[in-house]
Motif scaffolding. Structure first.
Motif, PDB file in Angstrom:
ATOM      1  N   ILE A  37       0.850  -1.180   0.000  1.00 13.44           N
ATOM      2  CA  ILE A  37       0.000   0.000   0.000  1.00 13.44           C
ATOM      3  C   ILE A  37       0.896   1.244   0.000  1.00 13.44           C
ATOM      4  CG2 ILE A  37      -1.670   1.358   1.310  1.00 13.44           C
ATOM      5  CD1 ILE A  37      -1.661  -2.438   1.074  1.00 13.44           C
ATOM      6  N   TYR A  38       0.624   2.143  -0.956  1.00 15.28           N
ATOM      7  CA  TYR A  38       1.410   3.359  -1.150  1.00 15.28           C
ATOM      8  C   TYR A  38       0.568   4.590  -0.843  1.00 15.28           C
ATOM      9  CZ  TYR A  38       4.955   0.570  -3.458  1.00 15.28           C
ATOM     10  OH  TYR A  38       5.924  -0.362  -3.722  1.00 15.28           O
ATOM     11  N   PHE A  39       1.223   5.577  -0.236  1.00 13.21           N
ATOM     12  CA  PHE A  39       0.565   6.835   0.114  1.00 13.21           C
ATOM     13  C   PHE A  39       1.468   7.981  -0.323  1.00 13.21           C
ATOM     14  CE2 PHE A  39      -0.385  10.220   3.276  1.00 13.21           C
ATOM     15  CZ  PHE A  39      -1.749  10.375   3.014  1.00 13.21           C
ATOM     16  N   ASP A  40       0.895   8.966  -0.996  1.00 16.49           N
ATOM     17  CA  ASP A  40       1.653  10.108  -1.494  1.00 16.49           C
ATOM     18  C   ASP A  40       1.602  11.246  -0.476  1.00 16.49           C
ATOM     19  OD1 ASP A  40       2.892  12.126  -2.883  1.00 16.49           O
ATOM     20  OD2 ASP A  40       1.738  11.826  -4.725  1.00 16.49           O
ATOM     21  N   PHE A  41       2.572  11.252   0.426  1.00 15.69           N
ATOM     22  CA  PHE A  41       2.632  12.269   1.484  1.00 15.69           C
ATOM     23  C   PHE A  41       2.662  13.675   0.892  1.00 15.69           C
ATOM     24  CE2 PHE A  41       4.231   8.490   3.556  1.00 15.69           C
ATOM     25  CZ  PHE A  41       3.689   8.570   4.827  1.00 15.69           C
ATOM     26  N   LYS A  42       3.451  13.849  -0.154  1.00 13.51           N
ATOM     27  CA  LYS A  42       3.628  15.172  -0.759  1.00 13.51           C
ATOM     28  C   LYS A  42       2.297  15.721  -1.290  1.00 13.51           C
ATOM     29  CE  LYS A  42       6.569  17.569  -4.072  1.00 13.51           C
ATOM     30  NZ  LYS A  42       7.636  17.419  -5.048  1.00 13.51           N
ATOM     31  N   GLN A  43       1.493  14.885  -1.899  1.00 17.73           N
ATOM     32  CA  GLN A  43       0.202  15.312  -2.446  1.00 17.73           C
ATOM     33  C   GLN A  43      -0.683  15.936  -1.377  1.00 17.73           C
ATOM     34  OE1 GLN A  43      -2.006  12.217  -4.453  1.00 17.73           O
ATOM     35  NE2 GLN A  43      -3.924  13.302  -4.257  1.00 17.73           N
ATOM     36  N   TYR A  44      -0.569  15.445  -0.140  1.00 18.37           N
ATOM     37  CA  TYR A  44      -1.418  15.923   0.953  1.00 18.37           C
ATOM     38  C   TYR A  44      -0.719  16.929   1.862  1.00 18.37           C
ATOM     39  CZ  TYR A  44      -4.371  12.153  -0.651  1.00 18.37           C
ATOM     40  OH  TYR A  44      -5.147  11.345  -1.435  1.00 18.37           O
ATOM     41  N   GLY A  45       0.521  17.286   1.512  1.00 18.98           N
ATOM     42  CA  GLY A  45       1.249  18.262   2.323  1.00 18.98           C
ATOM     43  C   GLY A  45       1.597  17.741   3.698  1.00 18.98           C
ATOM     44  N   ILE A  46       1.840  16.424   3.793  1.00 16.96           N
ATOM     45  CA  ILE A  46       2.157  15.779   5.069  1.00 16.96           C
ATOM     46  C   ILE A  46       3.614  15.326   5.034  1.00 16.96           C
ATOM     47  CG2 ILE A  46       1.645  13.798   6.560  1.00 16.96           C
ATOM     48  CD1 ILE A  46      -1.210  13.850   5.394  1.00 16.96           C
ATOM     49  N   GLU A  47       4.317  15.545   6.134  1.00 17.86           N
ATOM     50  CA  GLU A  47       5.707  15.096   6.217  1.00 17.86           C
ATOM     51  C   GLU A  47       5.757  13.571   6.133  1.00 17.86           C
ATOM     52  OE1 GLU A  47       9.465  15.145   9.314  1.00 17.86           O
ATOM     53  OE2 GLU A  47       7.751  16.451   9.702  1.00 17.86           O
ATOM     54  N   ASN A  48       6.663  13.058   5.314  1.00 20.41           N
ATOM     55  CA  ASN A  48       6.831  11.617   5.162  1.00 20.41           C
ATOM     56  C   ASN A  48       7.399  11.040   6.455  1.00 20.41           C
ATOM     57  OD1 ASN A  48       7.565   8.987   4.489  1.00 20.41           O
ATOM     58  ND2 ASN A  48       8.131   9.534   2.425  1.00 20.41           N
ATOM     59  N   ILE A  49       6.640  10.163   7.096  1.00 14.61           N
ATOM     60  CA  ILE A  49       7.037   9.616   8.394  1.00 14.61           C
ATOM     61  C   ILE A  49       7.605   8.210   8.296  1.00 14.61           C
ATOM     62  CG2 ILE A  49       5.464  11.038   9.753  1.00 14.61           C
ATOM     63  CD1 ILE A  49       3.442   8.750   9.624  1.00 14.61           C
ATOM     64  N   THR A  50       7.818   7.719   7.076  1.00 15.03           N
ATOM     65  CA  THR A  50       8.364   6.378   6.902  1.00 15.03           C
ATOM     66  C   THR A  50       9.885   6.417   6.969  1.00 15.03           C
ATOM     67  OG1 THR A  50       8.458   6.576   4.492  1.00 15.03           O
ATOM     68  CG2 THR A  50       6.424   5.690   5.439  1.00 15.03           C
ATOM     69  N   LYS A  51      10.480   5.243   7.039  1.00 11.01           N
ATOM     70  CA  LYS A  51      11.934   5.148   7.030  1.00 11.01           C
ATOM     71  C   LYS A  51      12.457   5.703   5.708  1.00 11.01           C
ATOM     72  CE  LYS A  51      11.798   0.789   9.500  1.00 11.01           C
ATOM     73  NZ  LYS A  51      12.053  -0.645   9.380  1.00 11.01           N
ATOM     74  N   GLU A  52      13.604   6.351   5.770  1.00 15.72           N
ATOM     75  CA  GLU A  52      14.195   6.944   4.577  1.00 15.72           C
ATOM     76  C   GLU A  52      14.437   5.891   3.491  1.00 15.72           C
ATOM     77  OE1 GLU A  52      18.275   9.253   3.546  1.00 15.72           O
ATOM     78  OE2 GLU A  52      17.198   9.903   5.337  1.00 15.72           O
ATOM     79  N   SER A  53      14.700   4.665   3.894  1.00 24.86           N
ATOM     80  CA  SER A  53      15.004   3.596   2.936  1.00 24.86           C
ATOM     81  C   SER A  53      13.753   2.914   2.379  1.00 24.86           C
ATOM     82  CB  SER A  53      15.888   2.544   3.608  1.00 24.86           C
ATOM     83  OG  SER A  53      15.182   1.957   4.698  1.00 24.86           O
ATOM     84  N   GLU A  54      12.564   3.337   2.805  1.00 25.79           N
ATOM     85  CA  GLU A  54      11.330   2.681   2.357  1.00 25.79           C
ATOM     86  C   GLU A  54      11.134   2.893   0.855  1.00 25.79           C
ATOM     87  OE1 GLU A  54       9.039   0.143   2.214  1.00 25.79           O
ATOM     88  OE2 GLU A  54       9.015   0.553   4.363  1.00 25.79           O
TER      89      GLU A  54
END
Length: 91
Positions: A37-54
């Motif tokens: 399951i993929y989520f586009d953090f940037k599209q929603y203006g939300i800081e990406n909270i996943t691991k940098e290597s994800e």
């Protein structure tokens, strides 16, 4: 490891309650009974909270979780997505 997805199988999972409009996309792996399951953090203006290597899938976002199942039921996918949104205090 490069993952390959079966182009025939993907599912849009949305959360549209409480004046929210969030959507993720699930893709079925070719050689496994796993949906990523993929989520586009940037599209929603939300800081990406996943691991940098994800894993990131250009145009669809960052993998936020996976579900091990041969066929993903929409309702189960939406429930898991809503739980993820709640757990990370997005909703």
């Amino acid at each position: 490891m490069d993952l390959e997805y079966d182009e025939r199988y993907h599912l849009h999972l949305g959360y549209y309650e409480n004046n929210c409009d969030y959507e993720s996309v699930a893709y079925k792996r070719k050689l496994e009974d796993v949906w990523d399951i993929y989520f586009d953090f940037k599209q929603y203006g939300i800081e990406n909270i996943t691991k940098e290597s994800e894993l990131t899938f250009v145009g669809f976002g960052t993998r936020i979780f996976s579900i091990r199942v041969k066929e993903l039921n929409y309702n189960i996918g939406v429930q898991r997505f809503e739980k993820w949104l709640s757990l990370h205090k997005i909703i």
